[in-house]
Design an enzyme around this catalytic site. Sequence first.
Site, mmCIF file in Angstrom:
data_model
loop_
_atom_site.group_PDB
_atom_site.id
_atom_site.type_symbol
_atom_site.label_atom_id
_atom_site.label_comp_id
_atom_site.label_asym_id
_atom_site.label_seq_id
_atom_site.Cartn_x
_atom_site.Cartn_y
_atom_site.Cartn_z
ATOM 1 N N LYS A 41 0.831 -1.203 0.000
ATOM 2 C CA LYS A 41 0.000 0.000 0.000
ATOM 3 C C LYS A 41 0.867 1.256 0.000
ATOM 4 C CE LYS A 41 -3.817 1.980 2.756
ATOM 5 N NZ LYS A 41 -4.646 1.739 3.958
ATOM 6 N N SER A 77 -9.369 1.791 3.267
ATOM 7 C CA SER A 77 -8.491 2.560 2.406
ATOM 8 C C SER A 77 -7.484 1.704 1.642
ATOM 9 C CB SER A 77 -7.735 3.613 3.227
ATOM 10 O OG SER A 77 -6.886 3.000 4.180
ATOM 11 N N SER A 125 -9.921 -0.831 7.169
ATOM 12 C CA SER A 125 -9.239 -0.582 5.899
ATOM 13 C C SER A 125 -8.502 -1.787 5.328
ATOM 14 C CB SER A 125 -8.272 0.597 6.041
ATOM 15 O OG SER A 125 -8.988 1.796 6.172
#
Length: 501
Positions: free
Chosen positions: A93, A174, A198
Amino acid sequence: MVTALIACAVQATSLENLTWQQAQQRLSEGSITSQQLVTYYVQRIQSVDAQPNGVNAVSQLNPNALNEAIALDKARAAGQVRGPLHGLPVLVKDNIDIAGGMTNSAGSVALAQNFPADDAFVIRQLREAGAIILGKTNLSEWANFRSTRSSSGWSSLFGQTRNPHDLTRSPCGSSSGSGAAIAADFSLLAIGTETDGSVTCPASVNGIVGFKPTLGLVSRDGIIPIAHSQDTAGPMARSVAGVVALLQAMVAVDNKDPQAVQGQTDYLQHLKLDGLKGKRIGVVRQLTGYHEQLDDVFDAQLAILRQQGAIIVDNVELANYAQWNPLEYQILVQEFSVDLPAYLATTGEGVPKTLQAIVEYNQANAGTAMPYFGQEILQAALQPPMSHEDYLEQLSELKKLATEQGIDAAMQAHQLDVLIAPSNQPAWKIDWVNGDNYKGAASSPAAIAGYPHISVPMGFVQDLPVGLSFFAGKLQEGVLIEAAYAYEQATQARRAPNLRQ
Protein backbone atom coordinates in the site's frame (compact mmCIF):
# COMPACT_ATOMS: atom_id res chain seq x y z
CA MET A 1 12.47 -3.41 -18.35
CA VAL A 2 9.26 -4.23 -20.26
CA THR A 3 11.20 -5.84 -23.13
CA ALA A 4 13.13 -8.04 -20.74
CA LEU A 5 9.93 -9.07 -18.99
CA ILE A 6 8.19 -10.00 -22.21
CA ALA A 7 11.23 -11.97 -23.35
CA CYS A 8 10.96 -14.35 -20.41
CA ALA A 9 7.17 -14.61 -20.38
CA VAL A 10 5.43 -17.89 -19.58
CA GLN A 11 2.01 -19.11 -20.54
CA ALA A 12 -0.43 -17.05 -18.48
CA THR A 13 -2.76 -19.98 -17.93
CA SER A 14 -0.14 -21.75 -15.84
CA LEU A 15 0.05 -18.91 -13.35
CA GLU A 16 -3.50 -17.55 -13.17
CA ASN A 17 -4.91 -16.98 -9.70
CA LEU A 18 -2.24 -18.89 -7.85
CA THR A 19 -2.56 -19.17 -4.11
CA TRP A 20 0.44 -18.97 -1.82
CA GLN A 21 0.39 -22.76 -1.36
CA GLN A 22 0.36 -23.40 -5.11
CA ALA A 23 3.15 -20.91 -5.82
CA GLN A 24 5.26 -22.35 -3.01
CA GLN A 25 4.85 -25.88 -4.31
CA ARG A 26 5.68 -24.98 -7.91
CA LEU A 27 8.74 -22.97 -6.93
CA SER A 28 9.94 -25.82 -4.71
CA GLU A 29 9.54 -28.44 -7.45
CA GLY A 30 11.13 -26.14 -10.04
CA SER A 31 8.18 -25.96 -12.44
CA ILE A 32 8.14 -22.15 -12.24
CA THR A 33 10.62 -19.46 -11.22
CA SER A 34 10.27 -16.19 -9.35
CA GLN A 35 11.39 -14.44 -12.54
CA GLN A 36 8.40 -15.95 -14.33
CA LEU A 37 6.06 -14.89 -11.54
CA VAL A 38 7.22 -11.28 -11.67
CA THR A 39 6.95 -11.30 -15.46
CA TYR A 40 3.41 -12.65 -15.34
CA TYR A 41 2.17 -10.10 -12.82
CA VAL A 42 3.80 -7.10 -14.51
CA GLN A 43 2.36 -8.09 -17.88
CA ARG A 44 -1.07 -8.54 -16.33
CA ILE A 45 -0.86 -5.17 -14.58
CA GLN A 46 0.09 -3.49 -17.86
CA SER A 47 -2.55 -5.24 -19.95
CA VAL A 48 -5.49 -5.23 -17.51
CA ASP A 49 -4.92 -2.82 -14.63
CA ALA A 50 -3.30 0.13 -16.37
CA GLN A 51 -5.69 0.36 -19.31
CA PRO A 52 -8.26 3.18 -19.55
CA ASN A 53 -11.19 2.29 -17.28
CA GLY A 54 -9.18 -0.61 -15.88
CA VAL A 55 -9.05 -1.61 -12.22
CA ASN A 56 -6.33 1.00 -11.51
CA ALA A 57 -5.10 -0.82 -8.40
CA VAL A 58 -1.33 -0.69 -8.87
CA SER A 59 0.11 2.82 -8.66
CA GLN A 60 3.84 2.09 -9.08
CA LEU A 61 6.06 -0.80 -10.14
CA ASN A 62 9.36 -1.54 -8.47
CA PRO A 63 12.04 -1.05 -11.16
CA ASN A 64 14.24 -3.57 -9.34
CA ALA A 65 11.65 -6.34 -9.06
CA LEU A 66 12.95 -8.45 -11.94
CA ASN A 67 16.55 -8.29 -10.74
CA GLU A 68 15.43 -9.22 -7.23
CA ALA A 69 13.58 -12.22 -8.65
CA ILE A 70 16.61 -13.39 -10.64
CA ALA A 71 18.82 -13.13 -7.55
CA LEU A 72 16.33 -15.08 -5.44
CA ASP A 73 16.05 -17.78 -8.12
CA LYS A 74 19.84 -18.17 -8.00
CA ALA A 75 19.73 -18.41 -4.22
CA ARG A 76 17.03 -21.10 -4.43
CA ALA A 77 19.08 -23.06 -6.94
CA ALA A 78 21.99 -22.92 -4.49
CA GLY A 79 19.81 -24.28 -1.68
CA GLN A 80 19.57 -20.93 0.11
CA VAL A 81 15.82 -20.60 0.69
CA ARG A 82 14.95 -18.00 3.31
CA GLY A 83 11.49 -19.27 4.18
CA PRO A 84 7.84 -19.47 3.07
CA LEU A 85 7.98 -16.14 1.19
CA HIS A 86 11.21 -16.76 -0.71
CA GLY A 87 10.84 -15.42 -4.26
CA LEU A 88 7.18 -14.46 -3.93
CA PRO A 89 5.88 -11.06 -5.17
CA VAL A 90 4.18 -8.70 -2.71
CA LEU A 91 2.40 -5.42 -3.48
CA VAL A 92 2.51 -2.73 -0.78
CA LYS A 93 0.00 0.00 0.00
CA ASP A 94 1.24 3.46 -0.92
CA ASN A 95 1.47 4.74 2.63
CA ILE A 96 4.47 2.57 3.60
CA ASP A 97 8.07 3.70 3.09
CA ILE A 98 10.06 1.78 0.48
CA ALA A 99 13.52 2.99 -0.53
CA GLY A 100 14.67 2.75 -4.13
CA GLY A 101 12.72 5.14 -6.33
CA MET A 102 9.06 4.75 -5.37
CA THR A 103 7.16 7.54 -3.65
CA ASN A 104 5.28 7.16 -0.40
CA SER A 105 2.38 9.47 -1.08
CA ALA A 106 -0.76 8.43 0.82
CA GLY A 107 -2.29 9.11 -2.61
CA SER A 108 -1.92 12.86 -2.13
CA VAL A 109 -0.42 15.18 -4.74
CA ALA A 110 1.06 17.06 -1.79
CA LEU A 111 3.35 14.08 -1.13
CA ALA A 112 4.22 13.31 -4.74
CA GLN A 113 7.91 14.04 -4.04
CA ASN A 114 8.16 11.93 -0.89
CA PHE A 115 10.90 9.46 -1.83
CA PRO A 116 11.88 7.61 1.37
CA ALA A 117 15.56 7.08 2.06
CA ASP A 118 14.92 3.93 4.10
CA ASP A 119 12.57 0.98 4.12
CA ALA A 120 9.89 0.79 6.78
CA PHE A 121 10.53 -1.85 9.45
CA VAL A 122 7.91 -4.18 7.95
CA ILE A 123 9.49 -3.89 4.48
CA ARG A 124 12.85 -4.90 5.95
CA GLN A 125 11.11 -7.91 7.47
CA LEU A 126 9.67 -8.90 4.09
CA ARG A 127 13.02 -8.54 2.33
CA GLU A 128 14.74 -10.66 4.97
CA ALA A 129 12.09 -13.32 4.40
CA GLY A 130 12.90 -13.35 0.67
CA ALA A 131 9.79 -11.55 -0.58
CA ILE A 132 9.96 -9.49 -3.78
CA ILE A 133 8.49 -6.00 -3.51
CA LEU A 134 6.57 -5.90 -6.79
CA GLY A 135 5.28 -2.34 -6.45
CA LYS A 136 2.79 -0.13 -4.64
CA THR A 137 -0.99 0.03 -4.63
CA ASN A 138 -3.38 2.94 -4.82
CA LEU A 139 -5.43 3.81 -1.73
CA SER A 140 -8.16 6.08 -0.51
CA GLU A 141 -6.28 9.36 -0.12
CA TRP A 142 -4.88 9.92 3.40
CA ALA A 143 -6.25 6.44 4.20
CA ASN A 144 -9.83 7.77 3.93
CA PHE A 145 -9.17 10.35 6.64
CA ARG A 146 -9.66 13.53 4.62
CA SER A 147 -13.39 14.04 4.10
CA THR A 148 -16.67 12.58 5.31
CA ARG A 149 -17.78 12.54 1.66
CA SER A 150 -14.76 10.77 0.21
CA SER A 151 -14.90 8.06 -2.43
CA SER A 152 -13.07 4.93 -1.30
CA GLY A 153 -10.24 4.06 -3.65
CA TRP A 154 -9.86 7.59 -5.04
CA SER A 155 -6.67 9.57 -4.65
CA SER A 156 -5.65 12.89 -6.19
CA LEU A 157 -2.34 11.41 -7.32
CA PHE A 158 -3.50 8.15 -8.90
CA GLY A 159 -7.25 8.41 -9.51
CA GLN A 160 -10.02 5.90 -8.81
CA THR A 161 -9.44 2.22 -8.10
CA ARG A 162 -12.38 0.05 -9.16
CA ASN A 163 -13.79 -3.22 -7.90
CA PRO A 164 -12.72 -5.99 -10.32
CA HIS A 165 -16.02 -7.85 -9.79
CA ASP A 166 -17.89 -4.82 -11.15
CA LEU A 167 -15.86 -1.87 -12.39
CA THR A 168 -18.67 0.57 -11.56
CA ARG A 169 -18.47 -0.34 -7.87
CA SER A 170 -16.27 0.63 -4.95
CA PRO A 171 -13.26 -1.45 -3.88
CA CYS A 172 -13.74 -0.05 -0.34
CA GLY A 173 -10.97 1.70 1.54
CA SER A 174 -8.49 2.56 2.41
CA SER A 175 -6.42 -0.46 1.29
CA SER A 176 -8.52 -0.46 -1.86
CA GLY A 177 -5.67 -1.02 -4.30
CA SER A 178 -4.28 -3.92 -2.29
CA GLY A 179 -7.66 -5.64 -2.11
CA ALA A 180 -8.53 -5.08 -5.76
CA ALA A 181 -5.05 -6.11 -6.93
CA ILE A 182 -5.18 -9.48 -5.19
CA ALA A 183 -8.72 -10.17 -6.41
CA ALA A 184 -7.72 -9.22 -9.98
CA ASP A 185 -4.57 -11.38 -9.89
CA PHE A 186 -2.01 -8.59 -10.12
CA SER A 187 0.14 -10.12 -7.37
CA LEU A 188 0.31 -13.17 -5.17
CA LEU A 189 0.24 -11.24 -1.88
CA ALA A 190 -0.29 -7.66 -0.68
CA ILE A 191 0.08 -5.46 2.37
CA GLY A 192 -2.64 -3.09 3.54
CA THR A 193 -3.04 -0.94 6.61
CA GLU A 194 -6.03 -0.53 8.89
CA THR A 195 -7.22 1.97 11.45
CA ASP A 196 -10.84 0.80 11.30
CA GLY A 197 -11.86 -1.51 8.47
CA SER A 198 -9.24 -0.58 5.90
CA VAL A 199 -7.94 -4.15 5.51
CA THR A 200 -11.09 -6.14 6.23
CA CYS A 201 -13.51 -4.05 4.13
CA PRO A 202 -11.52 -4.20 0.86
CA ALA A 203 -10.91 -7.88 1.54
CA SER A 204 -14.64 -8.50 1.93
CA VAL A 205 -15.97 -6.53 -1.04
CA ASN A 206 -13.22 -7.75 -3.39
CA GLY A 207 -13.66 -11.38 -2.37
CA ILE A 208 -10.28 -12.13 -0.76
CA VAL A 209 -8.84 -12.72 2.72
CA GLY A 210 -7.63 -9.84 4.91
CA PHE A 211 -6.12 -10.03 8.39
CA LYS A 212 -5.84 -7.15 10.87
CA PRO A 213 -3.48 -8.32 13.62
CA THR A 214 -3.33 -7.35 17.28
CA LEU A 215 -2.11 -3.79 17.73
CA GLY A 216 1.68 -3.76 18.12
CA LEU A 217 2.41 -7.13 16.51
CA VAL A 218 3.51 -5.32 13.35
CA SER A 219 5.72 -2.23 13.54
CA ARG A 220 4.28 1.12 12.45
CA ASP A 221 7.73 2.50 11.59
CA GLY A 222 7.73 4.20 8.19
CA ILE A 223 3.94 4.07 7.77
CA ILE A 224 2.04 7.32 7.20
CA PRO A 225 -0.22 7.37 10.27
CA ILE A 226 -3.73 8.19 11.27
CA ALA A 227 -3.71 7.20 14.94
CA HIS A 228 -1.22 5.16 16.94
CA SER A 229 -3.90 3.69 19.20
CA GLN A 230 -5.43 1.78 16.25
CA ASP A 231 -3.07 1.80 13.23
CA THR A 232 -1.55 -1.45 11.99
CA ALA A 233 -0.43 -3.03 8.75
CA GLY A 234 -2.06 -6.31 7.74
CA PRO A 235 -1.65 -9.05 5.12
CA MET A 236 -4.03 -9.69 2.19
CA ALA A 237 -4.15 -12.75 -0.08
CA ARG A 238 -6.39 -15.13 -1.98
CA SER A 239 -6.27 -17.70 0.82
CA VAL A 240 -6.08 -17.87 4.59
CA ALA A 241 -2.76 -19.70 4.32
CA GLY A 242 -1.41 -16.85 2.19
CA VAL A 243 -2.21 -14.18 4.76
CA VAL A 244 -0.80 -16.36 7.53
CA ALA A 245 2.50 -16.87 5.69
CA LEU A 246 2.73 -13.12 5.10
CA LEU A 247 1.78 -12.34 8.70
CA GLN A 248 4.50 -14.63 9.97
CA ALA A 249 7.11 -12.61 8.10
CA MET A 250 5.64 -9.26 9.19
CA VAL A 251 5.50 -9.97 12.91
CA ALA A 252 8.56 -8.87 14.87
CA VAL A 253 9.15 -6.72 17.93
CA ASP A 254 10.24 -3.20 16.98
CA ASN A 255 11.79 -1.73 20.10
CA LYS A 256 11.16 1.77 18.71
CA ASP A 257 7.40 1.14 18.65
CA PRO A 258 6.11 1.92 22.17
CA GLN A 259 3.11 -0.38 21.67
CA ALA A 260 5.09 -3.37 20.40
CA VAL A 261 3.98 -6.78 21.67
CA GLN A 262 5.58 -10.19 21.33
CA GLY A 263 3.85 -12.55 18.91
CA GLN A 264 4.27 -16.19 17.98
CA THR A 265 7.11 -17.55 15.89
CA ASP A 266 4.97 -20.05 13.96
CA TYR A 267 1.50 -19.01 12.86
CA LEU A 268 1.43 -21.62 10.08
CA GLN A 269 0.99 -24.38 12.67
CA HIS A 270 -2.59 -23.16 13.15
CA LEU A 271 -3.68 -24.09 9.60
CA LYS A 272 -5.83 -27.01 10.77
CA LEU A 273 -8.64 -28.63 8.81
CA ASP A 274 -10.44 -29.40 12.07
CA GLY A 275 -9.84 -25.91 13.44
CA LEU A 276 -13.55 -25.30 14.11
CA LYS A 277 -14.12 -28.47 16.10
CA GLY A 278 -15.24 -27.65 19.63
CA LYS A 279 -14.87 -23.90 19.26
CA ARG A 280 -17.59 -21.78 20.85
CA ILE A 281 -18.53 -19.06 18.37
CA GLY A 282 -20.61 -16.05 19.32
CA VAL A 283 -22.90 -14.41 16.75
CA VAL A 284 -22.94 -10.62 17.17
CA ARG A 285 -26.38 -9.65 15.86
CA GLN A 286 -25.67 -5.98 16.64
CA LEU A 287 -23.39 -6.02 13.59
CA THR A 288 -26.13 -7.29 11.24
CA GLY A 289 -29.45 -5.91 10.03
CA TYR A 290 -28.28 -3.30 7.54
CA HIS A 291 -28.69 -5.46 4.40
CA GLU A 292 -31.32 -8.22 4.20
CA GLN A 293 -29.63 -10.31 1.50
CA LEU A 294 -26.30 -10.11 3.29
CA ASP A 295 -27.95 -11.39 6.46
CA ASP A 296 -29.39 -14.33 4.51
CA VAL A 297 -25.93 -15.33 3.29
CA PHE A 298 -24.53 -14.90 6.81
CA ASP A 299 -27.25 -17.00 8.45
CA ALA A 300 -26.55 -19.82 5.98
CA GLN A 301 -22.97 -19.98 7.27
CA LEU A 302 -24.07 -20.92 10.78
CA ALA A 303 -25.11 -24.39 9.63
CA ILE A 304 -21.72 -24.86 7.94
CA LEU A 305 -19.91 -23.84 11.12
CA ARG A 306 -21.99 -26.35 13.10
CA GLN A 307 -21.24 -29.08 10.57
CA GLN A 308 -17.54 -28.44 11.14
CA GLY A 309 -17.95 -28.98 14.87
CA ALA A 310 -18.40 -25.43 16.13
CA ILE A 311 -20.80 -24.60 18.95
CA ILE A 312 -22.89 -21.57 17.97
CA VAL A 313 -23.97 -19.11 20.66
CA ASP A 314 -26.43 -16.71 19.04
CA ASN A 315 -27.19 -13.06 19.79
CA VAL A 316 -24.09 -12.21 21.79
CA GLU A 317 -24.17 -8.53 22.75
CA LEU A 318 -21.35 -6.01 22.99
CA ALA A 319 -22.37 -3.70 25.82
CA ASN A 320 -22.76 0.05 25.18
CA TYR A 321 -21.69 -0.36 21.55
CA ALA A 322 -23.49 2.83 20.45
CA GLN A 323 -21.07 4.88 22.58
CA TRP A 324 -17.91 3.63 20.87
CA ASN A 325 -17.85 5.38 17.50
CA PRO A 326 -18.33 9.02 18.58
CA LEU A 327 -15.50 8.61 21.08
CA GLU A 328 -13.38 6.85 18.48
CA TYR A 329 -13.58 9.74 16.00
CA GLN A 330 -12.49 12.27 18.63
CA ILE A 331 -9.46 10.14 19.53
CA LEU A 332 -8.50 9.58 15.89
CA VAL A 333 -8.58 13.30 15.08
CA GLN A 334 -6.55 14.11 18.18
CA GLU A 335 -3.88 11.53 17.42
CA PHE A 336 -3.77 12.40 13.72
CA SER A 337 -2.97 16.02 14.58
CA VAL A 338 0.18 14.81 16.35
CA ASP A 339 1.13 11.58 14.55
CA LEU A 340 1.04 12.90 10.98
CA PRO A 341 3.38 15.87 11.63
CA ALA A 342 5.77 13.47 13.39
CA TYR A 343 5.96 11.41 10.19
CA LEU A 344 6.26 14.49 7.94
CA ALA A 345 9.24 15.65 9.97
CA THR A 346 11.15 12.57 8.78
CA THR A 347 10.64 13.28 5.07
CA GLY A 348 13.07 14.88 2.64
CA GLU A 349 13.02 18.00 0.49
CA GLY A 350 9.92 18.98 -1.43
CA VAL A 351 7.46 17.56 1.11
CA PRO A 352 5.22 19.73 3.35
CA LYS A 353 6.34 19.36 6.94
CA THR A 354 3.15 20.26 8.81
CA LEU A 355 -0.55 19.49 8.65
CA GLN A 356 -1.19 23.19 8.12
CA ALA A 357 1.10 23.09 5.08
CA ILE A 358 -0.82 20.10 3.69
CA VAL A 359 -4.14 21.93 4.07
CA GLU A 360 -2.72 25.08 2.44
CA TYR A 361 -1.24 23.04 -0.42
CA ASN A 362 -4.62 21.45 -1.10
CA GLN A 363 -6.34 24.82 -1.03
CA ALA A 364 -3.80 26.31 -3.45
CA ASN A 365 -4.14 23.31 -5.79
CA ALA A 366 -7.83 22.62 -5.28
CA GLY A 367 -8.53 21.73 -8.89
CA THR A 368 -6.14 18.79 -8.68
CA ALA A 369 -6.23 17.99 -4.98
CA MET A 370 -9.95 18.46 -4.27
CA PRO A 371 -12.00 18.14 -7.46
CA TYR A 372 -14.77 16.05 -5.84
CA PHE A 373 -14.70 16.47 -2.06
CA GLY A 374 -13.01 18.61 0.56
CA GLN A 375 -10.68 18.17 3.50
CA GLU A 376 -12.85 18.86 6.53
CA ILE A 377 -11.21 16.08 8.57
CA LEU A 378 -7.77 17.55 7.96
CA GLN A 379 -9.13 20.95 8.95
CA ALA A 380 -10.73 19.48 12.09
CA ALA A 381 -7.31 18.19 13.10
CA LEU A 382 -6.00 21.77 12.94
CA GLN A 383 -8.43 22.93 15.61
CA PRO A 384 -7.13 23.41 19.17
CA PRO A 385 -6.79 19.91 20.62
CA MET A 386 -8.32 18.71 23.85
CA SER A 387 -6.02 18.81 26.83
CA HIS A 388 -3.63 15.93 27.30
CA GLU A 389 -5.48 14.95 30.47
CA ASP A 390 -8.84 14.90 28.68
CA TYR A 391 -7.30 12.92 25.81
CA LEU A 392 -5.91 10.26 28.15
CA GLU A 393 -9.21 10.04 29.99
CA GLN A 394 -11.23 9.63 26.80
CA LEU A 395 -8.77 7.12 25.32
CA SER A 396 -8.91 5.07 28.51
CA GLU A 397 -12.71 5.16 28.46
CA LEU A 398 -12.85 4.12 24.80
CA LYS A 399 -10.44 1.23 25.28
CA LYS A 400 -12.31 0.07 28.39
CA LEU A 401 -15.62 0.09 26.49
CA ALA A 402 -14.16 -1.95 23.64
CA THR A 403 -12.07 -4.41 25.65
CA GLU A 404 -12.98 -5.27 29.24
CA GLN A 405 -16.60 -4.07 28.97
CA GLY A 406 -17.02 -5.08 25.32
CA ILE A 407 -15.28 -7.96 23.56
CA ASP A 408 -13.65 -9.43 26.69
CA ALA A 409 -16.87 -9.30 28.72
CA ALA A 410 -18.94 -10.90 25.96
CA MET A 411 -16.44 -13.70 25.42
CA GLN A 412 -16.06 -14.39 29.12
CA ALA A 413 -19.80 -14.36 29.78
CA HIS A 414 -20.42 -17.01 27.13
CA GLN A 415 -17.04 -18.79 27.35
CA LEU A 416 -16.39 -18.02 23.68
CA ASP A 417 -13.37 -18.62 21.48
CA VAL A 418 -14.41 -16.40 18.55
CA LEU A 419 -16.98 -13.77 17.61
CA ILE A 420 -18.47 -13.55 14.10
CA ALA A 421 -20.51 -11.16 11.97
CA PRO A 422 -20.81 -10.21 8.28
CA SER A 423 -17.73 -8.20 7.35
CA ASN A 424 -19.44 -5.59 5.16
CA GLN A 425 -22.29 -4.96 2.78
CA PRO A 426 -21.77 -5.75 -0.91
CA ALA A 427 -19.85 -3.10 -2.84
CA TRP A 428 -21.75 0.10 -3.57
CA LYS A 429 -21.62 2.22 -6.72
CA ILE A 430 -18.70 4.64 -7.03
CA ASP A 431 -20.12 8.12 -6.45
CA TRP A 432 -17.93 11.24 -6.59
CA VAL A 433 -20.90 13.49 -5.80
CA ASN A 434 -22.30 11.91 -2.63
CA GLY A 435 -19.37 9.77 -1.52
CA ASP A 436 -19.50 6.24 -0.13
CA ASN A 437 -22.90 4.63 0.50
CA TYR A 438 -21.65 2.91 3.62
CA LYS A 439 -24.27 0.98 5.62
CA GLY A 440 -22.44 -1.10 8.21
CA ALA A 441 -19.49 -3.32 9.07
CA ALA A 442 -17.96 -5.60 11.68
CA SER A 443 -14.62 -3.82 11.86
CA SER A 444 -14.98 -1.31 14.70
CA PRO A 445 -14.99 -3.61 17.75
CA ALA A 446 -11.64 -5.24 16.99
CA ALA A 447 -10.19 -2.02 15.55
CA ILE A 448 -10.96 0.06 18.62
CA ALA A 449 -9.91 -2.69 21.01
CA GLY A 450 -6.68 -3.35 19.09
CA TYR A 451 -7.65 -7.00 18.73
CA PRO A 452 -7.20 -9.36 15.73
CA HIS A 453 -9.80 -9.65 12.99
CA ILE A 454 -9.84 -11.73 9.80
CA SER A 455 -12.32 -11.52 6.91
CA VAL A 456 -12.84 -14.62 4.73
CA PRO A 457 -15.03 -14.90 1.60
CA MET A 458 -18.42 -16.37 2.52
CA GLY A 459 -20.39 -16.03 -0.71
CA PHE A 460 -22.12 -13.53 -2.96
CA VAL A 461 -25.04 -11.13 -3.02
CA GLN A 462 -26.09 -10.77 -6.67
CA ASP A 463 -22.59 -11.71 -7.91
CA LEU A 464 -20.88 -9.32 -5.50
CA PRO A 465 -18.59 -10.97 -2.93
CA VAL A 466 -19.16 -10.63 0.81
CA GLY A 467 -17.03 -11.75 3.72
CA LEU A 468 -17.38 -13.43 7.09
CA SER A 469 -15.54 -11.74 9.97
CA PHE A 470 -13.88 -13.69 12.78
CA PHE A 471 -12.52 -11.65 15.69
CA ALA A 472 -11.35 -12.41 19.22
CA GLY A 473 -9.25 -11.16 22.15
CA LYS A 474 -5.74 -9.80 22.32
CA LEU A 475 -3.07 -12.00 20.67
CA GLN A 476 -5.63 -14.65 19.71
CA GLU A 477 -4.35 -14.83 16.13
CA GLY A 478 -3.84 -18.58 16.41
CA VAL A 479 -7.45 -19.24 17.39
CA LEU A 480 -8.72 -17.05 14.54
CA ILE A 481 -6.45 -18.77 12.02
CA GLU A 482 -7.74 -22.18 13.04
CA ALA A 483 -11.38 -21.14 12.73
CA ALA A 484 -10.94 -19.14 9.52
CA TYR A 485 -8.86 -21.80 7.75
CA ALA A 486 -11.24 -24.64 8.59
CA TYR A 487 -14.18 -22.51 7.44
CA GLU A 488 -12.43 -21.54 4.19
CA GLN A 489 -11.53 -25.13 3.39
CA ALA A 490 -15.09 -26.30 4.07
CA THR A 491 -16.71 -23.63 1.89
CA GLN A 492 -14.23 -22.63 -0.86
CA ALA A 493 -16.41 -19.58 -1.43
CA ARG A 494 -13.88 -17.37 -3.21
CA ARG A 495 -14.45 -16.81 -6.92
CA ALA A 496 -12.16 -14.88 -9.24
CA PRO A 497 -13.64 -11.86 -11.04
CA ASN A 498 -14.35 -12.17 -14.74
CA LEU A 499 -11.66 -9.82 -16.06
CA ARG A 500 -10.25 -10.17 -19.55
CA GLN A 501 -7.05 -8.79 -21.09
